[in-house]
Design an enzyme around this catalytic site. Structure first.
Site, PDB file in Angstrom:
ATOM      1  N   GLU A  40       0.661  -0.976  -0.124  1.00 54.65           N
ATOM      2  CA  GLU A  40       0.181  -0.016  -0.020  1.00 54.65           C
ATOM      3  C   GLU A  40       0.855   1.028  -0.077  1.00 54.65           C
ATOM      4  O   GLU A  40       1.810   1.333   0.759  1.00 54.65           O
ATOM      5  CB  GLU A  40      -1.011   0.018   1.330  1.00 54.65           C
ATOM      6  CG  GLU A  40      -1.542   1.365   1.574  1.00 54.65           C
ATOM      7  CD  GLU A  40      -2.083   1.177   2.987  1.00 54.65           C
ATOM      8  OE1 GLU A  40      -1.961   0.070   3.744  1.00 54.65           O
ATOM      9  OE2 GLU A  40      -2.920   2.295   3.371  1.00 54.65           O
ATOM     10  N   ASP A  62      -0.690  -1.526   5.996  1.00 53.62           N
ATOM     11  CA  ASP A  62      -0.946  -0.870   7.222  1.00 53.62           C
ATOM     12  C   ASP A  62      -1.864  -1.514   8.247  1.00 53.62           C
ATOM     13  O   ASP A  62      -2.761  -2.038   7.866  1.00 53.62           O
ATOM     14  CB  ASP A  62      -1.390   0.683   7.267  1.00 53.62           C
ATOM     15  CG  ASP A  62      -0.189   1.699   6.555  1.00 53.62           C
ATOM     16  OD1 ASP A  62       0.689   1.214   6.368  1.00 53.62           O
ATOM     17  OD2 ASP A  62      -0.626   2.809   6.182  1.00 53.62           O
ATOM     18  N   ASP A  95      -3.968  -0.646  10.339  1.00 55.23           N
ATOM     19  CA  ASP A  95      -5.277   0.158  10.867  1.00 55.23           C
ATOM     20  C   ASP A  95      -6.234  -0.138   9.864  1.00 55.23           C
ATOM     21  O   ASP A  95      -6.235  -0.890   8.839  1.00 55.23           O
ATOM     22  CB  ASP A  95      -4.666   1.714  10.509  1.00 55.23           C
ATOM     23  CG  ASP A  95      -4.434   2.169   9.475  1.00 55.23           C
ATOM     24  OD1 ASP A  95      -4.562   1.384   8.498  1.00 55.23           O
ATOM     25  OD2 ASP A  95      -4.008   3.270   9.120  1.00 55.23           O
ATOM     26  N   ASP A 130      -7.588   1.601   7.738  1.00 57.48           N
ATOM     27  CA  ASP A 130      -7.657   1.887   6.188  1.00 57.48           C
ATOM     28  C   ASP A 130      -6.977   0.684   5.463  1.00 57.48           C
ATOM     29  O   ASP A 130      -7.317   0.041   4.447  1.00 57.48           O
ATOM     30  CB  ASP A 130      -6.864   3.122   5.938  1.00 57.48           C
ATOM     31  CG  ASP A 130      -7.776   4.187   5.940  1.00 57.48           C
ATOM     32  OD1 ASP A 130      -9.280   4.011   6.005  1.00 57.48           O
ATOM     33  OD2 ASP A 130      -7.174   5.412   6.002  1.00 57.48           O
TER      34      ASP A 130
END
Ligand code: 0RA
Length: 656
Positions: free
Chosen positions: A439, A518, A520, A522
């Site tokens: 990403e 990541d 998280d 998102d």
């Protein structure tokens, strides 16, 4: 193993009395149970959680056979607090009379002799012909303790076993005016790696069985938490298909439903058109899921193509459409369930998940064809909607083909065809090579510095990738990120002689495709988007276990020169403890949210180094549930999505 050959070689015990009640003498005695304990995997597939759950299916299958023979209406499964299981049914009860040749109760023979089972008349459909069906004796062999209770002929009988060995002779313990069998078993800790049952695995299969056997009552009680679920369907596959499509928008009001029988073969089919672009076919033979399809699915597809094509031609609906319409076009946005009951099923294919009986094709094709014809004639408005969708599908397929060809032509023009953003590895051996889909460009840069360039390639993906659940297919090939994935991986979508699309993975360049995002919200959304793309357009890569998800650490705990990465709360707590406790000022906890917060060396150590990293392999545990969840999370229907997100803090049901 071929069941017929197997039976020919084995001694037959007792005289067969076709079409009369079977007594104790008709049980066939075959081989001993030691083999099962020695090689459990050979009999139940594995000794992990899958094998553990398989034990339940072995027992339930026998009860289902009683239902198929017309003698059982209720099956209860109970998970006891100690993770032992009871399966009880109100079938005829396992015969308890004396088995003359073996000089013991038939009940003991069924429970202690491998492959001993009832001989059923030819008109019934034994589940045991398929993948399951090693018998209750296997379950007995693999249980530290098992109790069987039988009620029949006005009496109640009992026998207990340890690791398959009887603790006493079958005893009559009283009178009873009921009939049925109850098996309670405790899986053996010496055999299984885990002994914990998962109620949703059991619930899912029992729900499926209730749809596949309309009228049958199935009940699951989890005594560990008091949860009770009951499954019962009067509508059968009609309700099943509604359940499967409940997260989608329907195109026609009611599913099309077929339930007939012809020459010993029972055919039940339900089909519903929805507004998505996917085809979903689930197929069963004698309640067993045939993942690879087979002759029944072939017959179904033949009927759909034949009847719809004929109807469209007759009504002049295809006149304006110049190009050919393929079988796939008729099935876009179609969810169907094809269930047949066949007296002597032959299973083929690598995983024995494909029906081989050739006589089934024409039977299914005819039965389904007749119903479809009648449906189209009686429902002209619905028929028109379907035909419009078919033409749209054909148009989209041609547009997609053009878009695909364009991409491929460009690749030829630009030489290697590899995307400019790809930092390839030097190895050309796919089995040794890995690609990280990362990403963002900045994390991509870090990964590029940190990697082992010999075997690890990096392909950075920009931000949110296209939501393929909502996009038309030709749009997919215009998307830069998706084009890059196709060319970097070396796979392509091609059409076979029927115009159906297939994924060509002969030139797959990496045998590990690792999604790295990541840690998280998102990041996990992006992982879901990428997984949805793989699920819809590159499913064979998931099925063949090439897809992985990287797991970067969540925390770095530091004290002076000491540093340790932690992947969950528990690790963090114990590390802080070990470093001197949370009162200790010099203990620092750093929360990692993004890959970008690590430098190249840290990323290598924690997430990329094959020696130290944790990769989660993506498996489609249950393609059916995965499809429901993907449509729900990524599609248009809002209410079920909100409900799902509220119920599940984590992401989709694609297990790693
Ligand atoms: C052998 C013969 C018959 C029934 C069964 C086995 C049987 C096995 C199981 C296992 C769980 N529940 C079961 N119910 C029945 C036929 C018996 C007859 O003809 O009376």
């Amino acid at each position: 193993m071929n069941k017929d050959n197997e039976l020919q070689d084995l001694p037959e015990v007792g005289e067969g009395k076709p079409n009369s009640d079977y007594g104790a003498d008709n049980i066939q005695a075959l081989e001993g149970l030691e083999a099962v304990r020695k090689r459990p995997g050979m009999y139940i597939g594995s000794t992990d959680t899958k094998g553990l759950h398989h034990l339940v299916w072995e027992v339930v299958d026998n009860s289902i056979d009683e239902h198929l023979a017309g003698h059982c209406t209720h099956i209860d499964v109970v998970i006891h607090p100690n993770n032992s299981i009871s399966v009880s049914d109100n079938g005829r009860g396992i015969p308890t009379g004396m088995h003359h040749k073996l000089q013991k109760s038939a009940l003991e023979v069924v429970m202690t002799v491998l492959h001993a089972g009832g001989k059923f008349d030819k008109n019934t459909y034994k589940v045991s012909g398929g993948l399951h069906g090693v018998g209750v004796s296997c379950v007995n062999a693999l249980s530290s303790h098992l109790t069987v209770e039988v009620e029949r002929d006005g009496k109640k009988f009992i026998q207990e076993y340890s690791k398959g060995k009887p603790l006493y002779d079958v005893k009559m313990v009283g009178d009873s005016d009921r009939h049925g069998t109850k098996v309670t078993f405790q899986p053996d800790g010496e055999i299984f790696e885990t002994l914990i049952y998962e109620d949703d695995i059991l619930a899912r299969r029992l729900r499926e069985l209730s749809f596949l056997n309309k009228g049958l009552h199935l009940k699951l009680t989890d005594e560990r938490n008091g949860k009770i679920e009951e499954f019962h369907s009067e509508g059968g596959l009609l309700e099943f298909v509604k359940y499967l499509d409940s997260t989608k928008q329907s195109l026609i009001e009611n599913p099309i439903y077929v339930s007939t029988r012809k020459d010993d073969i029972e055919v039940e089919v339900a089909m519903q058109y929805n507004t998505t672009y996917q085809e979903n076919i689930y197929s069963y033979v004698n309640n067993i899921n045939t993942r690879e399809g087979g002759t029944h699915v072939k017959g179904f597809r033949m009927a759909v193509s034949r009847v719809f094509k004929q109807y469209g031609d007759d009504e002049g609906m295809f006149k304006k459409f110049k190009e050919e319409i393929s079988g796939e076009d008729f099935r876009e946005g179609l969810t169907s369930i094809v269930s047949v009951k066949v007296p002597e099923p032959q299973f083929k294919g690598q995983t024995k998940g494909e029906l081989g009986n050739s006589e089934v094709t024409s039977v299914v094709s005819q039965c389904v064809g007749d119903v479809l014809k009648a449906f189209l004639e009686e429902n002209p408005r619905e028929a028109k909607k379907i035909m419009e969708k078919v033409i749209l599908a054909a148009t989209a397929r041609h547009a997609a083909r053009k878009a695909r060809e364009m991409v491929q032509r460009k690749n030829v023009l630009t030489g290697s065809g590899l995307p400019g953003k790809l930092a390839d590895c030097s190895s050309k051996d796919p089995a040794a090579s890995e690609i990280f889909l990362v990403e963002g460009d900045s994390a991509g840069g870090t990964a590029k510095q940190g990697r082992d360039r010999h075997i690890q390639a990096i392909l950075p993906l920009r931000g949110k990738i296209l939501n393929v659940e909502k996009a038309m297919e030709h749009k997919i090939y215009e998307n830069e990120e998706i084009k890059n994935m196709f060319t970097a991986l070396g796979v392509s979508i091609e059409e076979n002689e029927n115009g159906d699309r297939i994924l060509n993975i002969a030139k797959l360049r990496y045998h590990k495709v690792v999604i790295m995002t990541d840690a998280d919200v998102d990041g996990s959304h992006i992982t879901t988007l990428i997984l949805t793309f793989f699920f819809r357009y590159m499913k064979p890569l998931i099925e063949q276990s090439y897809i992985y998800v990287a797991t970067p650490p969540l925390y770095l705990v530091k004290k002076g020169k000491q540093e340790r990465y932690c992947w969950d709360e528990e690790q963090r707590r114990s590390t802080v403890e070990e470093f001197g406790g949370s009162n200790e000022n010099s203990v620092k906890v750093q929360r990692y949210k993004g890959l970008g917060e690590m430098n190249a060396e840290q990323l290598w150590e924690t997430t990329m180094d094959p020696e130290r990293r944790i990769l989660r392999q993506v498996a489609i545990e249950d393609a059916m549930e995965a499809d429901r969840v993907f449509s729900m999370l990524m599609g248009d229907e809002v209410p079920p999505r909100r409900q799902f997100i509220e119920e599940n803090a984590k992401y989709a049901n694609v297990d790693a």
